[in-house]
Design a protein around this motif. Structure first.
Motif, PDB file in Angstrom:
ATOM      1  N   GLN A   1       0.815  -1.211   0.000  1.00 20.20           N
ATOM      2  CA  GLN A   1       0.000   0.000   0.000  1.00 20.20           C
ATOM      3  C   GLN A   1       0.854   1.270   0.000  1.00 20.20           C
ATOM      4  OE1 GLN A   1      -3.726   0.636   0.800  1.00 20.20           O
ATOM      5  NE2 GLN A   1      -3.838  -1.249  -0.373  1.00 20.20           N
ATOM      6  N   LEU A   2       2.176   1.104   0.100  1.00 22.77           N
ATOM      7  CA  LEU A   2       3.062   2.261   0.228  1.00 22.77           C
ATOM      8  C   LEU A   2       4.085   2.392  -0.891  1.00 22.77           C
ATOM      9  CD1 LEU A   2       3.785   2.023   4.069  1.00 22.77           C
ATOM     10  CD2 LEU A   2       2.215   3.585   2.926  1.00 22.77           C
ATOM     11  N   MET A   3       4.502   1.283  -1.486  1.00 22.71           N
ATOM     12  CA  MET A   3       5.599   1.350  -2.447  1.00 22.71           C
ATOM     13  C   MET A   3       5.199   2.035  -3.759  1.00 22.71           C
ATOM     14  SD  MET A   3       8.384   0.307  -1.195  1.00 22.71           S
ATOM     15  CE  MET A   3       8.963  -0.566   0.265  1.00 22.71           C
ATOM     16  N   ILE A   4       4.042   1.700  -4.318  1.00 21.91           N
ATOM     17  CA  ILE A   4       3.578   2.390  -5.530  1.00 21.91           C
ATOM     18  C   ILE A   4       3.348   3.876  -5.248  1.00 21.91           C
ATOM     19  CG2 ILE A   4       1.519   2.657  -6.974  1.00 21.91           C
ATOM     20  CD1 ILE A   4       1.593  -0.288  -7.565  1.00 21.91           C
ATOM     21  N   PRO A   5       2.704   4.256  -4.142  1.00 24.52           N
ATOM     22  CA  PRO A   5       2.611   5.683  -3.838  1.00 24.52           C
ATOM     23  C   PRO A   5       3.973   6.375  -3.759  1.00 24.52           C
ATOM     24  CG  PRO A   5       1.031   4.484  -2.510  1.00 24.52           C
ATOM     25  CD  PRO A   5       1.857   3.451  -3.228  1.00 24.52           C
ATOM     26  N   LEU A   6       4.968   5.694  -3.221  1.00 25.55           N
ATOM     27  CA  LEU A   6       6.328   6.257  -3.179  1.00 25.55           C
ATOM     28  C   LEU A   6       6.834   6.552  -4.581  1.00 25.55           C
ATOM     29  CD1 LEU A   6       9.153   6.862  -1.988  1.00 25.55           C
ATOM     30  CD2 LEU A   6       9.557   4.382  -1.955  1.00 25.55           C
ATOM     31  N   SER A   7       6.703   5.591  -5.478  1.00 27.12           N
ATOM     32  CA  SER A   7       7.181   5.770  -6.845  1.00 27.12           C
ATOM     33  C   SER A   7       6.398   6.854  -7.581  1.00 27.12           C
ATOM     34  CB  SER A   7       7.075   4.452  -7.616  1.00 27.12           C
ATOM     35  OG  SER A   7       7.502   4.601  -8.947  1.00 27.12           O
ATOM     36  N   TYR A   8       5.069   6.836  -7.446  1.00 26.52           N
ATOM     37  CA  TYR A   8       4.239   7.819  -8.139  1.00 26.52           C
ATOM     38  C   TYR A   8       4.543   9.244  -7.660  1.00 26.52           C
ATOM     39  CZ  TYR A   8       1.292   4.108 -10.143  1.00 26.52           C
ATOM     40  OH  TYR A   8       0.826   3.031 -10.859  1.00 26.52           O
TER      41      TYR A   8
ATOM     42  N   LEU B   1      -5.105  -0.686  -4.866  1.00 27.76           N
ATOM     43  CA  LEU B   1      -3.798  -1.240  -4.536  1.00 27.76           C
ATOM     44  C   LEU B   1      -3.976  -2.534  -3.758  1.00 27.76           C
ATOM     45  CD1 LEU B   1      -1.579   1.817  -3.446  1.00 27.76           C
ATOM     46  CD2 LEU B   1      -1.310   0.380  -5.475  1.00 27.76           C
ATOM     47  N   PRO B   2      -3.111  -3.515  -3.976  1.00 27.49           N
ATOM     48  CA  PRO B   2      -3.235  -4.767  -3.220  1.00 27.49           C
ATOM     49  C   PRO B   2      -2.845  -4.563  -1.769  1.00 27.49           C
ATOM     50  CG  PRO B   2      -1.200  -4.766  -4.480  1.00 27.49           C
ATOM     51  CD  PRO B   2      -1.955  -3.522  -4.894  1.00 27.49           C
ATOM     52  N   ASN B   3      -3.385  -5.385  -0.905  1.00 22.93           N
ATOM     53  CA  ASN B   3      -2.989  -5.393   0.502  1.00 22.93           C
ATOM     54  C   ASN B   3      -2.542  -6.809   0.830  1.00 22.93           C
ATOM     55  OD1 ASN B   3      -2.725  -5.328   3.271  1.00 22.93           O
ATOM     56  ND2 ASN B   3      -4.560  -4.114   3.625  1.00 22.93           N
ATOM     57  N   ARG B   4      -1.263  -7.033   0.736  1.00 21.74           N
ATOM     58  CA  ARG B   4      -0.750  -8.394   0.860  1.00 21.74           C
ATOM     59  C   ARG B   4      -0.174  -8.682   2.236  1.00 21.74           C
ATOM     60  NH1 ARG B   4       0.683  -7.602  -4.933  1.00 21.74           N
ATOM     61  NH2 ARG B   4      -1.061  -8.624  -5.967  1.00 21.74           N
ATOM     62  N   SER B   5      -0.463  -7.832   3.202  1.00 22.46           N
ATOM     63  CA  SER B   5       0.022  -8.090   4.554  1.00 22.46           C
ATOM     64  C   SER B   5      -0.595  -9.360   5.124  1.00 22.46           C
ATOM     65  CB  SER B   5      -0.299  -6.912   5.475  1.00 22.46           C
ATOM     66  OG  SER B   5      -1.696  -6.649   5.477  1.00 22.46           O
TER      67      SER B   5
ATOM     68  N   GLN C   1      11.898   3.736 -14.105  1.00 26.99           N
ATOM     69  CA  GLN C   1      12.790   2.903 -13.302  1.00 26.99           C
ATOM     70  C   GLN C   1      12.417   2.896 -11.817  1.00 26.99           C
ATOM     71  OE1 GLN C   1      16.440   4.622 -14.562  1.00 26.99           O
ATOM     72  NE2 GLN C   1      16.476   6.227 -13.006  1.00 26.99           N
ATOM     73  N   THR C   2      11.780   3.969 -11.318  1.00 28.13           N
ATOM     74  CA  THR C   2      11.361   3.931  -9.918  1.00 28.13           C
ATOM     75  C   THR C   2      10.230   2.917  -9.707  1.00 28.13           C
ATOM     76  OG1 THR C   2       9.827   5.782 -10.266  1.00 28.13           O
ATOM     77  CG2 THR C   2      12.038   6.327  -9.500  1.00 28.13           C
ATOM     78  N   ASN C   3       9.386   2.713 -10.730  1.00 24.21           N
ATOM     79  CA  ASN C   3       8.370   1.655 -10.636  1.00 24.21           C
ATOM     80  C   ASN C   3       9.024   0.291 -10.475  1.00 24.21           C
ATOM     81  OD1 ASN C   3       6.331   3.502 -10.904  1.00 24.21           O
ATOM     82  ND2 ASN C   3       5.825   2.998 -13.021  1.00 24.21           N
ATOM     83  N   LEU C   4      10.091   0.074 -11.211  1.00 18.06           N
ATOM     84  CA  LEU C   4      10.806  -1.196 -11.115  1.00 18.06           C
ATOM     85  C   LEU C   4      11.494  -1.347  -9.763  1.00 18.06           C
ATOM     86  CD1 LEU C   4      12.300  -1.440 -14.702  1.00 18.06           C
ATOM     87  CD2 LEU C   4      10.729  -3.065 -13.653  1.00 18.06           C
TER      88      LEU C   4
ATOM     89  N   PHE D   1       2.242  -7.361 -12.356  1.00 22.07           N
ATOM     90  CA  PHE D   1       2.114  -6.394 -13.455  1.00 22.07           C
ATOM     91  C   PHE D   1       0.748  -5.702 -13.429  1.00 22.07           C
ATOM     92  CE2 PHE D   1       1.634  -4.892 -17.770  1.00 22.07           C
ATOM     93  CZ  PHE D   1       2.918  -4.535 -18.151  1.00 22.07           C
ATOM     94  N   THR D   2      -0.293  -6.473 -13.151  1.00 17.15           N
ATOM     95  CA  THR D   2      -1.651  -5.913 -13.177  1.00 17.15           C
ATOM     96  C   THR D   2      -1.914  -4.925 -12.050  1.00 17.15           C
ATOM     97  OG1 THR D   2      -2.367  -7.903 -11.989  1.00 17.15           O
ATOM     98  CG2 THR D   2      -2.695  -7.862 -14.377  1.00 17.15           C
ATOM     99  N   ASP D   3      -1.129  -4.969 -10.972  1.00 12.98           N
ATOM    100  CA  ASP D   3      -1.314  -4.007  -9.889  1.00 12.98           C
ATOM    101  C   ASP D   3      -1.089  -2.582 -10.379  1.00 12.98           C
ATOM    102  OD1 ASP D   3      -1.837  -6.041  -8.065  1.00 12.98           O
ATOM    103  OD2 ASP D   3       0.273  -6.274  -7.539  1.00 12.98           O
ATOM    104  N   PHE D   4      -0.104  -2.408 -11.265  1.00 15.10           N
ATOM    105  CA  PHE D   4       0.172  -1.082 -11.813  1.00 15.10           C
ATOM    106  C   PHE D   4      -0.940  -0.652 -12.776  1.00 15.10           C
ATOM    107  CE2 PHE D   4       4.264  -2.295 -10.190  1.00 15.10           C
ATOM    108  CZ  PHE D   4       4.873  -1.106  -9.830  1.00 15.10           C
ATOM    109  N   LEU D   5      -1.450  -1.602 -13.542  1.00 15.01           N
ATOM    110  CA  LEU D   5      -2.537  -1.270 -14.464  1.00 15.01           C
ATOM    111  C   LEU D   5      -3.781  -0.817 -13.709  1.00 15.01           C
ATOM    112  CD1 LEU D   5      -2.403  -4.172 -17.085  1.00 15.01           C
ATOM    113  CD2 LEU D   5      -1.932  -1.756 -17.510  1.00 15.01           C
TER     114      LEU D   5
END
Length: 590
Positions: free
Chosen positions: A135-142, A202-206, A549-552, A562-566
């Motif tokens: 829930q935090l990593m994609i927001p960091l990149s964006y 966003l996924p919640n995989r905790s 590259q920050t997404n990666l 991959f679909t999480d970003f879509l």
């Protein structure tokens, strides 16, 4: 028209993206396979197919892993996560605390080192506060991506396009903060949209990770050092209340026991803290500054603490001292290791370690030398010998040195004294020379899957450009504008976003700038709104992990697919697109 090579390339790229969206095949395997096919078909030469491996950006990302690990091994990451990011009440608060400062930093700094520095800090922060890293990593990149749209120096794309503008006769270049008219609204929209809709998008995989929670529970005694930063601080302020997978059972102080420890209890130098938790939490506990193992035997191992690690062993039926207490076995002298905790049948033993009578199947948690695993792996005394990953002690005394190295790299790059590539190499070298990081730790920290994805993406981008597929698509799409500047602007945004998803954003901007210029000239309007739209669209790489590259860099730590970003990236791209379409023609009229 499309050449046969262009059609083959586009088909293969489309098929690869389909595999990534519809299956769980590893991204590196799919993309490397696509590049290999293009090589075998003769569309790419060997040097073109392997060009990504020599790409400066790809190598920079790899070197930044080493810099980030240096910060992690010196405790700087934990300091950032506790002192800078603070204590969020919930996920939404955490996302705002993270995204706002990251966007601000990325407006004046290269976003790659910003994300490299914060990825391990955010992982640690999420774990400490029971938040989902996904829930935090994609927001960091964006936040890092969109923050760069606010100034000319925010991303290299802005500088490149502005430089191309300056080379066109009769056109003015943009001023330093002129892009803020569109960058700031887009940044606010991205932060607000992410916070508002991340719980659904966003996924919640905790919860997934809880299924694999360690069944072995240990009782560990820690002591507060003299002069410790934890001295005279409460349990809450010291950050010892909400440790993941670990809880403080009691405190022993000057011969008396304090049970049911409350969050306001004040810690004192010399206190013995009795913790119960799993092995991964023991690693985290041992690395908190100001805490040390209460077993004095650990100080008699005869080597530097930085050369030690944690190892789990299972006592075999052939162990020569079965039925005898740990004290009688003289374990440290015989094995060069100290028992710091014992688990039996998955349950913790609350007796003093020295008084425990060893039985077959007991799991011992040891602090020992690096060589212990190699020596004892095939010994008859133990059924299993397993080294605990990342259990080396944190080098707290070198924390500020590692932070100084990072700041020197960021400032040098921001002021233009040195390139990002050279700056990262210099910083990584200093981390090793100053022993903030050991060479073997540097080798292990590089995520080769991410580097392969970057290198393969560059190869695919080369094929799209080489075969003329990119220019053919651009030419065909501009025809649909039908003399309308607004329609041409919308098509340019969509084209740039599409190209940025499969080739680098700088390459997409360079490729489409002539198209933007020709469109403006044919429509007899100003090229400035087209140039600004190109800059914004090239930085709207939200929909795929390979787009930026920050997404990666957050792909692995966030446990994404991959679909999480879509899922979140497509609507977010549409939001930024609408804002661009509405604001740009007003600020920079046709």
């Amino acid at each position: 028209m499309f050449s046969p090579e262009a059609l083959i390339t586009l088909s293969l790229v489309g098929f690869s993206l389909g595999l990534l969206m519809m299956t769980r095949l590893p991204a590196d395997a799919v993309l490397v396979g696509a590049v290999s096919l293009l090589l075998l078909l003769g569309i790419l030469t060997p040097s073109e197919a392997l060009g990504g491996m020599a790409n400066e950006g790809m190598i920079t990302v790899g070197v930044l892993f080493v810099v980030a690990q240096g910060l992690n091994q010196t405790g700087a990451v934990a300091w950032i996560s506790q002192s800078v990011l603070g204590r969020p009440r919930n996920t939404a608060t955490a996302q705002f605390r993270l995204m706002a400062p990251v966007a601000l930093m990325s407006s004046v700094l290269n976003n790659t080192p910003v994300v490299a520095m914060l990825v391990p800090a955010v992982s640690d922060w999420a774990k400490r506060h029971n938040l989902s890293a996904s829930q935090l990593m994609i927001p960091l990149s964006y936040a890092a991506i969109i923050g760069g749209t606010c100034t000319l120096v925010g991303t290299s794309t802005n500088l490149v396009v502005n430089g191309m503008l300056a080379n066109v006769t009769g056109l003015r270049s943009l001023e330093m903060f002129e892009l803020a008219w569109i960058g700031l609204p887009c940044t606010v929209l991205v932060i607000a949209f992410t916070i508002a809709f991340s719980r659904w998008l966003l996924p919640n995989r905790s919860k997934v990770s809880l299924r694999f929670e360690d069944a072995r529970q240990y009782v560990v005694e820690m002591e507060i050092d003299s002069g410790s930063p934890l001295d005279n601080r409460s349990i809450e302020d010291a950050g010892l209340r909400h440790l993941p997978g670990m809880y403080l059972m009691e405190i022993e102080r000057k011969g008396r026991t304090i049970s049911a420890v409350g969050p306001e209890e004040i810690l004192l130098s010399g206190d013995r803290l009795i913790f119960v938790g799993d092995v991964r939490s023991v690693v985290d506990l041992k690395n908190i500054r100001g805490l040390r193992l209460a077993d004095d035997q650990a100080f008699k191992l005869g080597d530097r603490a930085s050369n030690r690690c944690l190892v789990e062993v299972v006592v075999s039926p052939n162990f020569p001292w079965l039925g005898r207490t740990v004290r009688d076995t003289r374990f440290r002298n015989r094995y060069g290791a100290v028992i710091i905790a014992i688990a039996r049948d998955g349950k913790q033993l609350k007796a003093r370690i020295g008084d425990v009578v060893l039985r077959p199947g007991d799991t011992l948690l040891l602090e020992t030398h690096d060589e212990f695993v190699e020596r004892q792996s095939y010994a008859k005394d133990f059924l299993l010998v397993s080294r605990i990953e990342n259990s080396e002690p944190v080098r707290h005394e070198q924390r500020w040195l590692s932070v100084l190295i990072l700041l020197a790299m960021v400032v040098s790059v921001a002021l233009g004294w040195i390139s990002m590539f050279k700056g990262s190499l210099l910083a990584a070298g200093l981390m090793l020379i100053t022993r903030c990081l050991r060479v073997d730790e540097a080798r292990r920290c590089v995520d080769w899957q991410i580097l392969l994805v970057i290198a393969a993406s560059i190869g695919l981008g080369t094929a799209i450009e080489k075969t003329g597929a990119a220019s053919a698509i651009a030419s065909q799409m501009i025809v649909f504008a039908q003399g309308s500047p607004a329609t041409a602007l919308a098509i340019l945004f969509g084209l740039t976003v599409g190209f940025s998803a499969v080739i680098s954003n700088v390459a997409a901007a360079v490729l489409l700038f002539p198209v933007a210029l020709a469109s403006a000239q044919s429509l007899n309007v100003s090229v400035l709104p087209f140039a600004v739209t190109l800059m914004i669209a090239a930085s709207t790489c939200f929909a795929t992990p390979i787009g930026y590259q920050t997404n990666l860099m957050v792909y692995g730590p966030g446990d994404y697919r991959f679909t999480d970003f879509l899922r979140i990236g497509l609507p977010l791209t549409a939001v930024v697109g609408v804002a661009t379409f509405l604001i740009v023609p007003v600020v920079w009229p046709f």
